[in-house]
Structures are given as C-alpha cells and as structure tokens.
Motif scaffolding. Structure first.
Motif, PDB file in Angstrom:
ATOM      1  N   ASN A  21      17.293   0.473   6.140  1.00 56.69           N
ATOM      2  CA  ASN A  21      17.960   1.706   5.739  1.00 56.69           C
ATOM      3  C   ASN A  21      19.041   1.463   4.698  1.00 56.69           C
ATOM      4  N   ASN A  22      19.278   0.190   4.328  1.00 55.16           N
ATOM      5  CA  ASN A  22      20.294  -0.077   3.310  1.00 55.16           C
ATOM      6  C   ASN A  22      19.665   0.044   1.920  1.00 55.16           C
ATOM      7  N   ILE A  23      20.258   0.888   1.116  1.00 53.91           N
ATOM      8  CA  ILE A  23      19.738   1.178  -0.218  1.00 53.91           C
ATOM      9  C   ILE A  23      20.170   0.079  -1.184  1.00 53.91           C
ATOM     10  N   HIS A  24      19.220  -0.395  -1.961  1.00 52.43           N
ATOM     11  CA  HIS A  24      19.497  -1.378  -3.007  1.00 52.43           C
ATOM     12  C   HIS A  24      19.447  -0.625  -4.340  1.00 52.43           C
ATOM     13  N   ASP A  25      20.572  -0.574  -5.030  1.00 55.32           N
ATOM     14  CA  ASP A  25      20.682   0.263  -6.236  1.00 55.32           C
ATOM     15  C   ASP A  25      19.632  -0.059  -7.295  1.00 55.32           C
ATOM     16  N   TRP A  26      19.473  -1.333  -7.623  1.00 55.18           N
ATOM     17  CA  TRP A  26      18.508  -1.672  -8.667  1.00 55.18           C
ATOM     18  C   TRP A  26      17.088  -1.373  -8.208  1.00 55.18           C
ATOM     19  N   ALA A  27      16.762  -1.750  -6.979  1.00 56.66           N
ATOM     20  CA  ALA A  27      15.420  -1.499  -6.456  1.00 56.66           C
ATOM     21  C   ALA A  27      15.122  -0.001  -6.415  1.00 56.66           C
ATOM     22  N   SER A  28      16.126   0.813  -6.135  1.00 56.49           N
ATOM     23  CA  SER A  28      15.923   2.271  -6.128  1.00 56.49           C
ATOM     24  C   SER A  28      15.545   2.784  -7.512  1.00 56.49           C
ATOM     25  N   SER A  29      16.259   2.319  -8.523  1.00 55.01           N
ATOM     26  CA  SER A  29      15.934   2.748  -9.885  1.00 55.01           C
ATOM     27  C   SER A  29      14.571   2.227 -10.309  1.00 55.01           C
ATOM     28  N   TYR A  30      14.295   0.987  -9.953  1.00 54.37           N
ATOM     29  CA  TYR A  30      13.024   0.355 -10.307  1.00 54.37           C
ATOM     30  C   TYR A  30      11.847   1.082  -9.641  1.00 54.37           C
ATOM     31  N   ALA A  31      11.992   1.384  -8.355  1.00 50.89           N
ATOM     32  CA  ALA A  31      10.939   2.105  -7.631  1.00 50.89           C
ATOM     33  C   ALA A  31      10.758   3.510  -8.201  1.00 50.89           C
ATOM     34  N   GLY A  32      11.877   4.180  -8.461  1.00 55.53           N
ATOM     35  CA  GLY A  32      11.796   5.519  -9.034  1.00 55.53           C
ATOM     36  C   GLY A  32      11.165   5.508 -10.414  1.00 55.53           C
ATOM     37  N   HIS A  33      11.492   4.512 -11.226  1.00 53.77           N
ATOM     38  CA  HIS A  33      10.899   4.376 -12.554  1.00 53.77           C
ATOM     39  C   HIS A  33       9.384   4.211 -12.436  1.00 53.77           C
ATOM     40  N   PHE A  34       8.975   3.346 -11.515  1.00 58.88           N
ATOM     41  CA  PHE A  34       7.551   3.154 -11.269  1.00 58.88           C
ATOM     42  C   PHE A  34       6.882   4.472 -10.852  1.00 58.88           C
ATOM     43  N   LEU A  35       7.500   5.203  -9.939  1.00 55.57           N
ATOM     44  CA  LEU A  35       6.924   6.464  -9.465  1.00 55.57           C
ATOM     45  C   LEU A  35       6.833   7.498 -10.582  1.00 55.57           C
ATOM     46  N   LEU A  36       7.852   7.553 -11.431  1.00 59.51           N
ATOM     47  CA  LEU A  36       7.821   8.485 -12.566  1.00 59.51           C
ATOM     48  C   LEU A  36       6.670   8.153 -13.512  1.00 59.51           C
ATOM     49  N   LEU A  37       6.494   6.859 -13.793  1.00 56.84           N
ATOM     50  CA  LEU A  37       5.395   6.447 -14.669  1.00 56.84           C
ATOM     51  C   LEU A  37       4.041   6.695 -14.018  1.00 56.84           C
ATOM     52  N   ALA A  38       3.940   6.442 -12.727  1.00 56.72           N
ATOM     53  CA  ALA A  38       2.689   6.690 -11.998  1.00 56.72           C
ATOM     54  C   ALA A  38       2.336   8.171 -12.065  1.00 56.72           C
ATOM     55  N   LYS A  39       3.325   9.015 -11.824  1.00 54.70           N
ATOM     56  CA  LYS A  39       3.106  10.471 -11.879  1.00 54.70           C
ATOM     57  C   LYS A  39       2.676  10.898 -13.285  1.00 54.70           C
ATOM     58  N   ASP A  40       3.321  10.327 -14.292  1.00 61.98           N
ATOM     59  CA  ASP A  40       2.974  10.607 -15.688  1.00 61.98           C
ATOM     60  C   ASP A  40       1.533  10.233 -16.016  1.00 61.98           C
ATOM     61  N   HIS A  41       1.021   9.224 -15.312  1.00 56.86           N
ATOM     62  CA  HIS A  41      -0.342   8.757 -15.549  1.00 56.86           C
ATOM     63  C   HIS A  41      -1.349   9.372 -14.582  1.00 56.86           C
ATOM     64  N   GLY A  42      -0.970  10.452 -13.922  1.00 55.89           N
ATOM     65  CA  GLY A  42      -1.904  11.226 -13.122  1.00 55.89           C
ATOM     66  C   GLY A  42      -2.026  10.846 -11.660  1.00 55.89           C
ATOM     67  N   TYR A  43      -1.218   9.921 -11.196  1.00 56.51           N
ATOM     68  CA  TYR A  43      -1.276   9.554  -9.777  1.00 56.51           C
ATOM     69  C   TYR A  43      -0.538  10.592  -8.946  1.00 56.51           C
ATOM     70  N   ASP A  44      -0.993  10.772  -7.730  1.00 58.24           N
ATOM     71  CA  ASP A  44      -0.375  11.729  -6.822  1.00 58.24           C
ATOM     72  C   ASP A  44       0.854  11.099  -6.183  1.00 58.24           C
ATOM     73  N   VAL A  45       2.005  11.543  -6.609  1.00 58.35           N
ATOM     74  CA  VAL A  45       3.268  11.072  -6.058  1.00 58.35           C
ATOM     75  C   VAL A  45       3.866  12.236  -5.278  1.00 58.35           C
ATOM     76  N   PRO A  46       4.097  12.060  -3.976  1.00 51.73           N
ATOM     77  CA  PRO A  46       4.629  13.163  -3.170  1.00 51.73           C
ATOM     78  C   PRO A  46       5.949  13.698  -3.723  1.00 51.73           C
ATOM     79  N   GLN A  47       6.012  15.009  -3.905  1.00 52.12           N
ATOM     80  CA  GLN A  47       7.213  15.631  -4.456  1.00 52.12           C
ATOM     81  C   GLN A  47       8.419  15.408  -3.545  1.00 52.12           C
ATOM     82  N   LYS A  48       8.185  15.401  -2.238  1.00 53.87           N
ATOM     83  CA  LYS A  48       9.276  15.166  -1.286  1.00 53.87           C
ATOM     84  C   LYS A  48       9.901  13.787  -1.524  1.00 53.87           C
ATOM     85  N   MET A  49       9.060  12.813  -1.803  1.00 51.82           N
ATOM     86  CA  MET A  49       9.518  11.451  -2.080  1.00 51.82           C
ATOM     87  C   MET A  49      10.382  11.437  -3.345  1.00 51.82           C
ATOM     88  N   MET A  50       9.928  12.122  -4.384  1.00 54.62           N
ATOM     89  CA  MET A  50      10.657  12.168  -5.650  1.00 54.62           C
ATOM     90  C   MET A  50      11.963  12.950  -5.513  1.00 54.62           C
TER      91      MET A  50
END
Length: 187
Positions: A21-50
């Motif tokens: 449950n401890n948030i890692h700042d860099w990993a959060s940005s990195y994971a979010g960046h990955f999810l944004l790119l995945a969504k941009d490329h047509g992958y189903d990324v849950p809106q609740k997660m984003m």
C-alpha cells in the motif's frame, strides 16, 4: 494491464511491489505513463484505474514542496499527458532556481503539451543539451542514458527535430556500441 492493477494502492498510486500500500512516486508516474500509452494504442485500460491514478498524481503534485525533483517533473508531465495538468503546481515548480536538467526538459515538455508555448520555450532554453554522467541510481532508477532518452522524448514534444536527431543518434550509438547490461528504466 491486469497484472499492473495488483500494484495499485487504495489511494490510486502504484507501489513498487504488488499488494503493497506504500506508493512509490516514480513507479506511479511510470505505470501511469505506460497505461496512457497503452490506452492511446487501443488497449482496454479500466477508467476507474486511470481516475484513481490521476487523482493520486494531482494530490501529490499539489502537495509537493521539496524532495526528488525528477519525480515531481515526471508526475507533472504525465498529468498533462493524461489531460489533467496541474498548471499551478507546474508554475510553482518552475520558480525553483535549482531545477535539475532532466526536470527542466520534462517540465518544458509538460508546458508544451498544456499549450503554454512561452513557458515551454523559456524552460527549454535554460536546459542543457547534455546530461550529467552518473551511475548511482536514486528513487527514479535513473541513469545518464535514461535521462537522455527522456530528454529525447521532451525534444520530440517540443518539435525540435534537429536536436532530437542528435540525441537519438547518441542514444543508439550507446546501445549498439556498448556490451553492457541496462536496467529496465534505462532500456
């Protein structure tokens, strides 16, 4: 994407290890960046997660006062990339006289994506076109080569094709000419 959801904390940020449950700042940005790119490329990324991720990023961006500059710069960049930029936090961050070079590049790119051309141009003009050599990583898992790649990404956002081409050449030569191991963040 499904596996990544196991790394997301109740607060919306991402930890470095699943189920923590401890948030890692860099990993959060990195994971979010990955999810944004995945969504941009047509992958189903849950809106609740984003939504949970961007809410956490916004809270952290607004609350930041000191600490790892690279983490804040990357957070601000990914927030703008997600369409939820924190211009106030960006303006406060930009006022720092001690901004490191990578933070200048990421913040310039964030301003460019946010439609703030003058701020982007001013920041890019104060950034150095070469990254300092270092091999000891910090909480951003950084390296000189990783920082150069992030500078390249920023140059592409800033539409500086000439400087981007030179950095791309430098990065490709480092990857081809050196027989060495690179971390996940670097590659």
């Amino acid at each position: 994407i499904e596996k990544l959801s196991r790394y997301q904390s109740a607060g919306g940020g991402f930890s470095y290890w699943p189920g923590m449950n401890n948030i890692h700042d860099w990993a959060s940005s990195y994971a979010g960046h990955f999810l944004l790119l995945a969504k941009d490329h047509g992958y189903d990324v849950p809106q609740k997660m984003m939504n949970a991720w961007s809410a956490n990023q916004s809270r952290a961006a607004r609350a930041w006062t000191t600490g790892m500059q690279k983490e804040q710069a990357y957070r601000l960049f990914t927030l703008v990339l997600s369409g939820k930029g924190e211009i106030g936090a960006m303006n406060r961050f930009r006022q720092r006289s001690d901004l490191d070079n990578l933070s200048r590049w990421l913040l310039a790119a964030a301003y460019q994506l946010a439609g703030q051309q003058a701020a982007a141009t001013t920041l890019a003009a104060t950034a150095n076109a070469s990254m300092a050599n270092y091999s000891i990583t910090d909480n951003s898992f950084g390296s000189t080569l990783r920082d150069e790649a992030m500078m390249l990404m920023s140059l592409l956002v800033l539409d500086d094709a000439q400087q981007a081409a030179a950095i791309a050449e430098k990065i490709s030569m480092a990857l081809v000419n050196q027989n060495r191991y690179y971390s996940t963040q670097t590659t």
